[in-house]
Structure formats: structure tokens, C-alpha cells
Write a protein that holds these residues in place. Structure first.
Motif, PDB file in Angstrom:
ATOM      1  N   GLY A 119      -4.266  12.604  -4.277  1.00 58.22           N
ATOM      2  CA  GLY A 119      -3.376  11.871  -3.377  1.00 58.22           C
ATOM      3  C   GLY A 119      -4.124  11.311  -2.180  1.00 58.22           C
ATOM      4  O   GLY A 119      -3.866  10.173  -1.745  1.00 58.22           O
ATOM      5  N   LEU A 120      -5.071  12.092  -1.638  1.00 64.76           N
ATOM      6  CA  LEU A 120      -5.873  11.602  -0.511  1.00 64.76           C
ATOM      7  C   LEU A 120      -6.741  10.426  -0.928  1.00 64.76           C
ATOM      8  O   LEU A 120      -6.895   9.450  -0.173  1.00 64.76           O
ATOM      9  N   VAL A 121      -7.296  10.478  -2.131  1.00 64.38           N
ATOM     10  CA  VAL A 121      -8.106   9.350  -2.620  1.00 64.38           C
ATOM     11  C   VAL A 121      -7.250   8.088  -2.742  1.00 64.38           C
ATOM     12  O   VAL A 121      -7.678   6.995  -2.344  1.00 64.38           O
ATOM     13  N   VAL A 122      -6.050   8.229  -3.272  1.00 64.12           N
ATOM     14  CA  VAL A 122      -5.171   7.068  -3.403  1.00 64.12           C
ATOM     15  C   VAL A 122      -4.803   6.512  -2.033  1.00 64.12           C
ATOM     16  O   VAL A 122      -4.741   5.288  -1.830  1.00 64.12           O
ATOM     17  N   ILE A 123      -4.549   7.385  -1.061  1.00 65.19           N
ATOM     18  CA  ILE A 123      -4.214   6.924   0.296  1.00 65.19           C
ATOM     19  C   ILE A 123      -5.381   6.129   0.891  1.00 65.19           C
ATOM     20  O   ILE A 123      -5.189   5.053   1.492  1.00 65.19           O
ATOM     21  N   ILE A 124      -6.606   6.627   0.719  1.00 72.37           N
ATOM     22  CA  ILE A 124      -7.770   5.916   1.263  1.00 72.37           C
ATOM     23  C   ILE A 124      -7.912   4.551   0.595  1.00 72.37           C
ATOM     24  O   ILE A 124      -8.182   3.529   1.257  1.00 72.37           O
ATOM     25  N   LEU A 125      -7.731   4.497  -0.714  1.00 76.87           N
ATOM     26  CA  LEU A 125      -7.839   3.215  -1.411  1.00 76.87           C
ATOM     27  C   LEU A 125      -6.744   2.246  -0.966  1.00 76.87           C
ATOM     28  O   LEU A 125      -7.006   1.048  -0.761  1.00 76.87           O
ATOM     29  N   ALA A 126      -5.515   2.746  -0.810  1.00 78.86           N
ATOM     30  CA  ALA A 126      -4.429   1.875  -0.380  1.00 78.86           C
ATOM     31  C   ALA A 126      -4.646   1.367   1.044  1.00 78.86           C
ATOM     32  O   ALA A 126      -4.424   0.186   1.345  1.00 78.86           O
ATOM     33  N   VAL A 127      -5.073   2.251   1.935  1.00 76.67           N
ATOM     34  CA  VAL A 127      -5.356   1.834   3.313  1.00 76.67           C
ATOM     35  C   VAL A 127      -6.507   0.832   3.336  1.00 76.67           C
ATOM     36  O   VAL A 127      -6.497  -0.147   4.112  1.00 76.67           O
ATOM     37  N   SER A 128      -7.510   1.041   2.488  1.00 74.22           N
ATOM     38  CA  SER A 128      -8.627   0.093   2.422  1.00 74.22           C
ATOM     39  C   SER A 128      -8.152  -1.278   1.976  1.00 74.22           C
ATOM     40  O   SER A 128      -8.555  -2.311   2.540  1.00 74.22           O
ATOM     41  N   ALA A 186       0.830  -1.201   0.000  1.00 74.43           N
ATOM     42  CA  ALA A 186       0.000   0.000   0.000  1.00 74.43           C
ATOM     43  C   ALA A 186       0.869   1.257   0.000  1.00 74.43           C
ATOM     44  O   ALA A 186       0.564   2.245  -0.703  1.00 74.43           O
ATOM     45  N   PHE A 187       1.950   1.242   0.765  1.00 77.04           N
ATOM     46  CA  PHE A 187       2.844   2.397   0.817  1.00 77.04           C
ATOM     47  C   PHE A 187       3.517   2.632  -0.540  1.00 77.04           C
ATOM     48  O   PHE A 187       3.668   3.771  -0.993  1.00 77.04           O
ATOM     49  N   ILE A 188       3.897   1.560  -1.223  1.00 75.62           N
ATOM     50  CA  ILE A 188       4.516   1.688  -2.545  1.00 75.62           C
ATOM     51  C   ILE A 188       3.509   2.259  -3.547  1.00 75.62           C
ATOM     52  O   ILE A 188       3.853   3.107  -4.386  1.00 75.62           O
ATOM     53  N   ILE A 189       2.259   1.820  -3.449  1.00 77.29           N
ATOM     54  CA  ILE A 189       1.228   2.350  -4.337  1.00 77.29           C
ATOM     55  C   ILE A 189       1.056   3.854  -4.116  1.00 77.29           C
ATOM     56  O   ILE A 189       0.923   4.637  -5.067  1.00 77.29           O
ATOM     57  N   VAL A 190       1.056   4.272  -2.870  1.00 76.99           N
ATOM     58  CA  VAL A 190       0.921   5.703  -2.569  1.00 76.99           C
ATOM     59  C   VAL A 190       2.095   6.488  -3.143  1.00 76.99           C
ATOM     60  O   VAL A 190       1.924   7.574  -3.728  1.00 76.99           O
ATOM     61  N   LEU A 191       3.316   5.957  -2.996  1.00 76.82           N
ATOM     62  CA  LEU A 191       4.485   6.656  -3.530  1.00 76.82           C
ATOM     63  C   LEU A 191       4.441   6.760  -5.053  1.00 76.82           C
ATOM     64  O   LEU A 191       4.778   7.801  -5.630  1.00 76.82           O
ATOM     65  N   LEU A 192       4.036   5.662  -5.718  1.00 73.23           N
ATOM     66  CA  LEU A 192       3.932   5.706  -7.176  1.00 73.23           C
ATOM     67  C   LEU A 192       2.866   6.700  -7.624  1.00 73.23           C
ATOM     68  O   LEU A 192       3.074   7.448  -8.593  1.00 73.23           O
ATOM     69  N   ALA A 193       1.728   6.716  -6.944  1.00 70.51           N
ATOM     70  CA  ALA A 193       0.680   7.674  -7.297  1.00 70.51           C
ATOM     71  C   ALA A 193       1.165   9.103  -7.100  1.00 70.51           C
ATOM     72  O   ALA A 193       0.866  10.000  -7.909  1.00 70.51           O
ATOM     73  N   ARG A 194       1.917   9.326  -6.035  1.00 69.42           N
ATOM     74  CA  ARG A 194       2.450  10.673  -5.800  1.00 69.42           C
ATOM     75  C   ARG A 194       3.406  11.083  -6.915  1.00 69.42           C
ATOM     76  O   ARG A 194       3.385  12.234  -7.380  1.00 69.42           O
TER      77      ARG A 194
END
Length: 716
Positions: A248-257, A205-213
Motif C-alpha cells: 500500500g505504501l508503494v502504491v501511495i508513493i507511485l500515485a503521489v509521484s 491518484a486517490f482513486i488509484i490508491v483506493l483501488l489498490a487497497r
């Protein structure tokens, strides 16, 4: 420390409820699971289950009552499934505390395998490896990024190089963090089984957030002082900052989910309990989406106070999009997964296509200074834009098939009527998309060519004449290509869907013959127009005369031509009624003038003055380019009643004779007055009745002289 903090928050979020009511247990299995297993092992319970199973097998199934016979079976099944889904969620709400307690027991038992110190050490090594590798990567690439910052961003090539370098640097950073984190798990074998899987889910999930950023920084808000020049999606800095934060907030919510639901599955939560947690996180995502739509920067929101109509449109748009988001959440929560994916992919596809087209236009559109006169999209930009649209649509269909659990490989191998219909529909869609791509490219090429010759220069040269002919023929060619592509694409799509197009073509031929007999005038107009164009009788922008119609040619259609009169009215004349056409705008025009001077004037002196004026006009900077032969006197036309009539002529470019004639008449009047040459005019002498000399002579100079009477120009 970010990975460590994220993992700790994930674990604490899962266990907060359980720790409030239940103390941790060192048992491997939850108490309710052990009680269920002991009951199933009891011989009396097993005997009762076998008897109940045999009795239920012999019990006949009751027939369907007439009360529900009016409902179709799929609809009734769906209603029962939704009702059962809701009841299952309601039952899961009552068991959530027990499931949290059981999950805490599993975590404690798994952590005791290595102890608290060992667990802390493993997390420390993981964090140190990940962020240490990132720090080394930054130091190693600092010189490269310094050179990238010094690149010239004044050109599009330099901008793309800077953007590609920054994107590669960010992706490389994520890859280093991922490699270091995964390397810790590969090198160390001391991780507890459940905690190891949970931490891996958090790492993903953290890697997904970094890539999205990294992608968002690449598209919306690149760092540095040249952010506006390097932004891929065209928007201002405030909008880019807003969308970067919200997406970015949407991606974080999806990754945390994703990490949360996977962790709950590893901890033994039931499907209904995991769905309750997922729906709760979905509500958070829904609230973020609605707030984003409401606060999104744009002219429809900012300028709403100045325009009431804009305000109504803005509120309507925000309300509709918010309602659409609520509908998506309801479809998901009520178990209508197929409809949810269809609606989600539809709106996502529309937004993706719109954003992709804006990016292509922003990056590859030709500038207004390229010589065309107006910014027009190039064929490459159109091909890229439509190609991206084609890829996005196909990707959306493949994603929908995956979401609906459709095996395309197995489906293509089957030979059933539904499969054949689906295959035909997909083939028809692909054919229409390819036809649209070809048409857009051809239309762009033709439009660019028309734009090059639209502002034809005043001075007629062979090149401008060639361009003028192209400007006449290309619109007709464009319409013909559109009709041909549309007919061929429709026929191919129908054939792909299994429709026999042979009878359609034969029927169209018979209908064409019948229409031809009934519409002879229309056929005459179309054929006459074809021959007019083949003969190059006139072009767009030329002045023509035909019978009672005259004017400048503005445009064509299949059956008529539009003529703009010099006073403004426009005539739409069918080709069949044009007849003989007199083109006044080809090659050159001869303008003839007549002057009448008195009998006592010096003809040779008048000839020399006119020749001198003609040479001066030919050397005038404004008239030199449009004058082919200078003004000259051809000689004496006739001896009139009041004076000698002279004939003059000049040769100019088509449509420019009036400007030269007006200037020549002004100069001739001034020169003749200065030289004592008088224009002839009527003079009336009145005598007395007794035959005596008149007391006075009355000269009635009626100004009805023929000093400057231009005749109709002669055109080639």
C-alpha cells in the motif's frame, strides 16, 4: 476530508521552496519569460540570429578523429546522451528556485479568478459530495454486507462467494467516490483552469490508491474473524499485514509521484526540473523497497540464527535483491529507459508468475482426502496455472513493446528482415508456451491416473488388474508424449523463425538409419520391450523370473526393466536378454506340501485333521480374502524308508501362499501332537560285537525328517 488534505499537501509541497525566498506576483507570465520574449522581438537580435544561422550552414562538419573511431556509433551516441542528460539535470538544479517562484505566481493568478472564498467553497463541495456519497453507499449496502458476513466459509465455494462480494463492495465504493468527485467538476464551471487540472490529477491518484487497497484486502488480508480462511495468497496473518502495509505504501508513493509530476507539468516546470523531482521520489521508493526486502517476514530471516547456512542464503538473497533495486534506479536516472523497463518487467513477471501459481495451488489443489492418497494438482488447476502464466508473459511482452514505443500494428505490416526475424521469434515463443501448456495438462492427467493405481489393494480383482496395467503403460506413454511434443514444438518454432525444416527431417532420417545399423542391440532392446508390453507379460509390482534374474518389477525405461530382489539388490535387465519370462503374480498360485508320518499312524484321521485345518484357515478373517481353495490332502505320495509320505496342496492369491503355508504348518503340528500322529524320523539301533543283545539302544534322532517340506509353487 482526505481528498482535501491530499490536494492541499500536494499544492503546498510544490510551493514551499518558492515561498521561502520569493514573494508572490500578480503577473501572468514569469519575468524571465517576458525578458526572453522581448529579446527575441528586438530587430538587432533577429538579424544576428539569421547571420549566425547562415554562417553555421556553410561551415563544413569536421571529420571524426581517430581518437573516437574505435567506439561504435550506438555506444558513442548513448554515452553522449547520458552525459547531456546529467548536465541538463545539473543546470536544472540551479533554476529550481526560479521555477518554483514562477509556479507560485501561476497558482496565485489562477486562484484570484475565483477568490479565496470561492476556492474554499469549491473544495468543500468537492469533499462533501465525495464523502457524502460514500456514506450513503455504506448505509445502502449495510444489509448486504451483514448477509455476506453470515455466509458459511467452511467450503471453498462459500469462501469465494464471500471474497467476491467484499471485492465488489469495495470496488463499488471507489466507483461512487469517483462518480461523485467527477460530478462536481461536471456540474460546476467555476474551477480555475490550472487548479482544476491539478485537483483532477490528485483525485485520480486517490482513486488509484483506493483501488489498490481494495485489491490488497482481497488478496492478502480480508477483514473479519475468518481472515486466514479467506486469504487468497497463502500466508500467515503477520505476513499478510506486513505486505498489505508495504505494498500500500508503494502504491501511495507511485500515485503521489504521478500527481506531482503532472502538476509540475501544468505549472510550467521544465522537463529536467520534473525529472529531478521524480528521481527524488524514486529514491524514497527505492528506500522503501530495500527496507521491505530486509524486514520481510519468512523462514529464511526468522530462523536464520538456528542455521548458519540459512543465514548466509538469507543475507545473499537480501543483498542481491537490494542491488537489483539500486540498478533499476540507476538505469532510470541515467536515461537508460529501455534497459530499465526490460529489467523491471523481468523481475515483475517472475514475481507475478510465482504469486499466481501459489494462488492457483492454494485455491484449486485437490485435498489429500480425495482418495488419491496424496495431494496432487488437478488438470483444471494446471490448465489455469499455465494459462495465467501464458497471459502474464504475453502481457509483459506487450507492456515492453509499449514502453519501447514499438507500434506492433505498423510493425506487423512492414516486410523487412528485422521485422521478419522479430515476428519469427514472437511466433516461436508463443508455440513453445502453448506446447508447455499442453504438456503440463497431459502430464497432470497421467500423474493423477498413476497416483490412483499406485497403492493397489492386496486382493487382486479385475479392476485392480486393469489399474496395474495402466500403471505399467502410463509412464511409458508419458515419456513418449513428452518426446513427441518436444520434437514437434521445436520443429514448429524453427519453421516459424524461417528455418527450413525439410533438410533437417531428411538428415535426421539418414542419421537414424546409420544409428540403427550401429546400435542393433539398442534397437533389439527397444523392440523387445514394446512386444513385452503388448503381450502384457508383466506389470509394475509383479514378481517375475527370467533365467538368472528374478524379482519384483519396479519400473521401466525404453530399453530395460528394473527388478528388485527379495534380499534388496536391484537388477537392470535389458529387454533383449530377458527371453522367456515366468510371471509369479498372475491370477492364482498352487502351493504343494509334503508330510511324512510313521507307518502306524491313522491315515484317515490325518486326512480329516488336515481338511478341518484347511476349512478353519479358509474362514480366518486375515486369510479368507487371499485363499482361493482351502488346504486339503491329495493322498499318499509314496512309501518312504522311514514312513508314509503325504501330499497336500492349497490355492491362494499370487504372492500370499507363504502366509497361508506357515499358519497351516503350525496348526498341523499342534493337531497331530494332540491326536497322537507322529512324524517319521530316522532311528539307528546299535548291537554289540558278540551278537548278544545290546546293553542299550541308542536312538540318534537327527531331526532330519521330511515332516514339512514345501515344494516350488506352481503358477498359471
Amino acid at each position: 476530508m482526505r481528498v482535501l488534505i491530499l490536494a492541499a499537501l500536494m499544492l503546498l509541497g510544490v510551493t514551499l521552496v518558492a515561498r521561502a525566498d520569493t514573494a508572490p506576483s500578480s503577473e501572468q507570465l514569469p519575468p524571465n519569460v517576458e525578458a526572453l520574449l522581448s529579446l527575441l522581438a528586438d530587430p538587432g537580435v533577429q538579424k544576428w540570429l539569421e547571420t549566425h544561422k547562415a554562417a553555421s550552414a556553410t561551415t563544413p562538419v569536421p571529420p571524426i578523429t581517430t581518437q573516437t573511431s574505435h567506439l561504435s556509433h550506438p555506444l558513442a551516441d548513448y554515452v553522449r546522451a547520458v552525459r547531456g542528460h546529467i548536465h541538463g539535470l545539473a543546470r536544472a538544479l540551479t533554476t529550481l528556485p526560479d521555477e518554483f517562484a514562477a509556479a507560485w505566481s501561476i497558482l496565485v493568478a489562477d486562484a484570484e479568478k475565483v477568490g479565496l472564498a470561492g476556492l474554499v467553497g469549491l473544495f468543500g463541495l468537492f469533499a462533501a459530495a465525495a464523502f457524502g456519497a460514500e456514506r450513503l453507499y455504506r448505509r445502502a449496502t449495510s444489509g448486504f454486507m451483514t448477509r455476506v458476513a453470515q455466509l458459511d466459509v467452511a467450503t471453498r465455494r462459500g469462501q469465494l462467494m464471500v471474497l467476491a462480494s467484499r471485492l465488489g463492495h469495495d470496488v463499488g465504493r471507489v466507483a461512487v467516490i469517483a462518480a461523485a468527485g467527477i460530478g462536481v467538476f461536471v456540474a460546476l464551471h467555476y474551477w480555475p483552469e490550472v487548479i482544476e487540472k491539478i485537483v483532477l490529477a490528485c483525485l485520480l491518484a486517490f482513486i488509484i490508491v483506493l483501488l489498490a487497497r481494495a485489491v490488497l484486502r482481497f488478496l492478502l488480508s480480508p477483514p473479519g474473524k475468518d481472515a486466514n480462511d479467506l486469504r487468497i495468497v497463502p500466508m500467515d496473518g503477520e505476513s499478510a499485514r506486513f505486505w498489505t502495509q508495504r505494498l500500500g505504501l508503494v502504491v501511495i508513493i507511485l500515485a503521489v509521484s504521478y500527481a506531482t509530476t503532472l502538476s509540475l507539468s501544468l505549472l510550467g516546470f521544465s522537463v529536467e526540473a520534473r525529472e529531478i523531482v521524480a528521481y527524488s521520489l524514486g529514491l524514497g521508493l527505492l528506500s522503501v523497497g530495500i527496507d521491505t526486502v530486509r524486514r520481510a517476514p519468512g523462514p529464511t530471516i526468522v530462523d536464520a540464527a538456528a542455521d548458519g547456512e540459512v543465514l548466509v542464503r538469507a543475507k545473499t538473497s537480501v543483498g542481491l535483491i537490494s542491488a537489483y533495486f539500486v540498478l533499476l534506479w540507476c538505469l532510470w536516472a541515467f536515461g537508460a529507459v529501455q534497459l530499465f523497463w526490460l529489467a523491471a518487467i523481468a523481475i515483475g513477471l517472475v514475481w507475478a508468475i510465482a504469486i499466481a501459481e501459489r494462488i492457483v495451488v492454494h485455491l484449486l489443489q485437490q485435498s489429500a482426502s480425495s482418495g488419491i492418497g496424496a495431494a496432487t494438482p488437478s488438470a483444471g488447476a494446471t490448465l489455469l496455472s499455465r494459462g495465467i502464466r501464458f497471459i502474464l508473459i504475453i502481457s509483459g511482452l506487450l507492456l515492453l513493446a509499449w514502453a519501447w514505443n514499438i507500434d506492433l500494428v505498423a510493425l506487423s505490416a512492414a516486410d523487412t528482415p528485422p521485422v521478419r526475424v522479430a515476428h519469427g521469434i514472437i511466433s516461436a515463443v508463443i508455440i513453445l508456451l502453448v506446447a508447455d501448456l499442453v504438456w503440463r495438462v497431459l502430464r497432470t492427467l497421467i500423474d493423477n491416473q498413476i497416483a490412483k493405481v499406485r497403492d493397489t489393494a492386496v486382493v487382486q480383482t479385475e479392476e485392480t488388474q486393469r489399474r496395474s496395467r495402466l500403471n505399467t503403460l502410463l509412464p511409458i506413454l508419458r515419456n513418449f508424449l513428452w518426446a513427441t511434443l518436444a520434437i514437434v514444438a521445436i520443429l514448429m518454432a524453427l519453421s516459424a523463425m524461417g528455418v527450413q525444416i525439410g533438410p533437417l527431417i531428411a538428415g535426421a532420417g539418414i542419421a537414424g538409419v546409420a544409428i540403427g545399423f550401429g546400435a542393433q542391440t539398442l534397437v533389439k532392446d527397444i523392440l523387445s520391450g514394446v512386444f513385452f508390453l503388448l503381450d502384457d507379460a508383466f506389470r509394475v509390482g509383479e514378481y517375475i523370473e527370467s533365467g538368472n534374474y528374478k524379482g519384483t518389477v519396479e519400473s521401466f525405461s525404453l530399453r530395460s526393466v528394473k527388478l528388485r530382489h527379495s534380499r534388496g539388490p536391484i537388477f537392470t535387465v535389458p529387454f533383449g536378454v530377458l527371453g522367456a519370462v515366468q510371471n509369479m503374480s498372475r491370477d492364482w498360485v498352487i502351493e504343494k506340501l509334503s508330510l511324512t508320518i510313521t507307518y502306524d499312524s491313522d491315515l484317515e484321521k490325518a486326512r480329516k485333521l488336515i481338511k478341518k485345518i484347511g476349512l478353519e484357515l479358509a474362514e480366518d478373517p486375515e486369510l479368507k480374502a487371499i485363499t482361493i481353495e482351502p488346504l486339503k490332502m491329495q493322498g499318499v505320495e509314496e512309501f518312504g524308508e522311514y514312513g508314509v509320505k503325504l501330499r497336500l496342496k492349497l490355492k491362494t492369491k499370487p504372492g500370499q501362499q507363504a502366509a497361508v503355508r506357515r499358519r497351516a504348518l503350525v496348526m498341523i503340528k499342534a493337531a497331530f501332537d494332540e491326536s497322537g500322529i507322529c512324524f517319521a524320523s530316522k532311528a539307528i539301533q546299535v548291537s554289540s560285537a558278540g551278537g548278544s543283545q545290546p546293553d542299550a539302544g541308542v536312538n540318534a534322532d537327527a531331526a532330519l525328517h521330511d515332516a514339512a517340506t514345501p515344494q516350488k509353487p506352481v503358477a498359471a
